[in-house]
Design a protein around this motif. Structure first.
Motif, short mmCIF file in Angstrom:
data_model
loop_
_atom_site.label_atom_id
_atom_site.label_comp_id
_atom_site.label_asym_id
_atom_site.label_seq_id
_atom_site.Cartn_x
_atom_site.Cartn_y
_atom_site.Cartn_z
N ARG A 102 -5.49 4.79 -9.18
CA ARG A 102 -4.70 3.59 -8.91
C ARG A 102 -5.61 2.47 -8.40
N SER A 103 -5.25 1.23 -8.72
CA SER A 103 -6.00 0.10 -8.21
C SER A 103 -5.68 -0.10 -6.72
N PRO A 104 -6.53 -0.84 -5.98
CA PRO A 104 -6.22 -1.09 -4.57
C PRO A 104 -4.84 -1.71 -4.36
N THR A 105 -4.45 -2.63 -5.26
CA THR A 105 -3.12 -3.25 -5.14
C THR A 105 -2.02 -2.23 -5.33
N ASP A 106 -2.20 -1.36 -6.35
CA ASP A 106 -1.20 -0.32 -6.58
C ASP A 106 -1.13 0.66 -5.42
N THR A 107 -2.28 0.95 -4.82
CA THR A 107 -2.30 1.86 -3.67
C THR A 107 -1.55 1.25 -2.49
N LEU A 108 -1.74 -0.04 -2.26
CA LEU A 108 -0.98 -0.72 -1.20
C LEU A 108 0.52 -0.66 -1.47
N TYR A 109 0.88 -0.84 -2.73
CA TYR A 109 2.31 -0.80 -3.07
C TYR A 109 2.87 0.61 -2.90
N ASP A 110 2.04 1.62 -3.18
CA ASP A 110 2.47 3.00 -2.94
C ASP A 110 2.73 3.23 -1.45
N LEU A 111 1.92 2.61 -0.60
CA LEU A 111 2.13 2.72 0.84
C LEU A 111 3.44 2.06 1.24
N ILE A 112 3.74 0.91 0.64
CA ILE A 112 5.02 0.24 0.90
C ILE A 112 6.18 1.14 0.49
N ASP A 113 6.05 1.77 -0.69
CA ASP A 113 7.11 2.69 -1.14
C ASP A 113 7.26 3.87 -0.19
N LEU A 114 6.14 4.35 0.36
CA LEU A 114 6.19 5.45 1.33
C LEU A 114 6.97 5.02 2.57
N LEU A 115 6.76 3.79 3.01
CA LEU A 115 7.47 3.29 4.19
C LEU A 115 8.96 3.11 3.91
N ARG A 116 9.34 3.02 2.65
CA ARG A 116 10.75 2.87 2.29
C ARG A 116 11.49 4.20 2.22
N THR A 117 10.78 5.30 2.30
CA THR A 117 11.41 6.61 2.29
C THR A 117 12.12 6.85 3.62
N PRO A 118 12.96 7.90 3.71
CA PRO A 118 13.65 8.18 4.99
C PRO A 118 12.71 8.39 6.16
N LEU A 119 11.49 8.90 5.89
CA LEU A 119 10.53 9.10 6.98
C LEU A 119 9.67 7.86 7.23
N GLY A 120 9.85 6.83 6.38
CA GLY A 120 9.05 5.62 6.51
C GLY A 120 9.12 4.94 7.87
N PRO A 121 10.34 4.76 8.42
CA PRO A 121 10.41 4.11 9.75
C PRO A 121 9.64 4.86 10.83
#
Length: 244
Positions: A44-63
């Motif tokens: 994944r590109s650095p931008t895609d990796t950052l977006y994956d992190l954002i998606d991780l924060l959107r999961t139930p455990l993200g908060p």
């Protein structure tokens, strides 16, 4: 004058005087290494990796992950404003504010605890004059009336982590300290959460950043709160200077 007998003596070992920098470097090396390792393994590109992190924060455990990141933030010398903007951008004004309040005050509690345990060794080096003047100015007031003094220190935007460490170093009672921190930091919290919430983070990562990716009403409210906070801060600083 503040009793500085607990400050770090000159003969203290190097590691004892610079443990904060070493810990911050270790945290950053771990984060950067994990980021780069994930990017290489997944392609994944650095931008895609950052977006994956954002998606991780959107999961139930993200908060919970977000609150943990916010709590450990002062150890890595990472900007609270950036983390607050991200909270607003992901969860919007309501939940973003809730998670930021929890995370920021857990962060304040952690720094307060380090101040109590390690004393003046946690205060910034190379700025002893300014730090010493700040402590001398507020130490006795903190001991007499911790709540109102911390409240004013928050509202006039004194360095957030410095106030936390100083309150711990001076052994300010925790309950008035944390209550005043919650109330005094609320205007700034709302300002930057709303600023983050005004951005459409999906459009930004998709490369579609434009005026349409910004919610004008949320942004305007953030700007109004920002300048209102500056006016309140200026007024209180003038009163502080007159009473000095």
């Amino acid at each position: 004058m503040v009793d500085t007998s607990r400050s770090v003596p000159e003969h203290t070992p190097f590691w004892a005087r610079h443990w904060q920098k070493g810990l911050a470097a270790l945290i950053w090396l771990t984060l950067v290494g994990t980021f780069l390792g994930y990017s290489l393994i997944t392609g994944r590109s650095p931008t895609d990796t950052l977006y994956d992190l954002i998606d991780l924060l959107r999961t139930p455990l993200g908060p919970l992950l977000y609150i943990l990141i916010y709590t450990l933030r002062p150890l890595a010398f990472f900007s609270a404003i950036v983390v607050t903007l991200i909270g607003g951008a992901i969860w919007g004004p309501f939940w973003g504010t809730i998670f930021v309040i929890i995370g920021s005050n857990m962060s304040a509690t952690l720094a307060y605890g380090f101040g109590r345990v390690f004393g003046q060794g946690v205060l910034p080096e190379g700025n002893e004059g300014a730090t010493g003047n700040l402590m001398n100015r507020y130490a006795e007031r903190l001991r007499r009336n911790a709540f109102s003094t911390i409240l004013v220190m928050r509202l006039i935007y004194l360095p957030y982590d410095l106030v936390n460490y100083m309150a711990g170093f001076l052994r300010v009672p925790y309950r008035p300290y944390i209550l005043a921190s919650i109330l005094g930091s609320l205007p700034g919290t709302l300002t930057f959460v709303l600023a983050g919430a005004s951005l459409n983070i999906d459009d930004i990562f998709a490369g579609n950043f434009s005026i349409s990716a910004i919610n004008p009403w949320t942004l305007v409210l953030s700007v109004v709160l920002f300048f209102s906070g500056l006016l309140i801060s200026r007024f209180l600083r003038q009163k502080e200077n007159q009473g000095a």
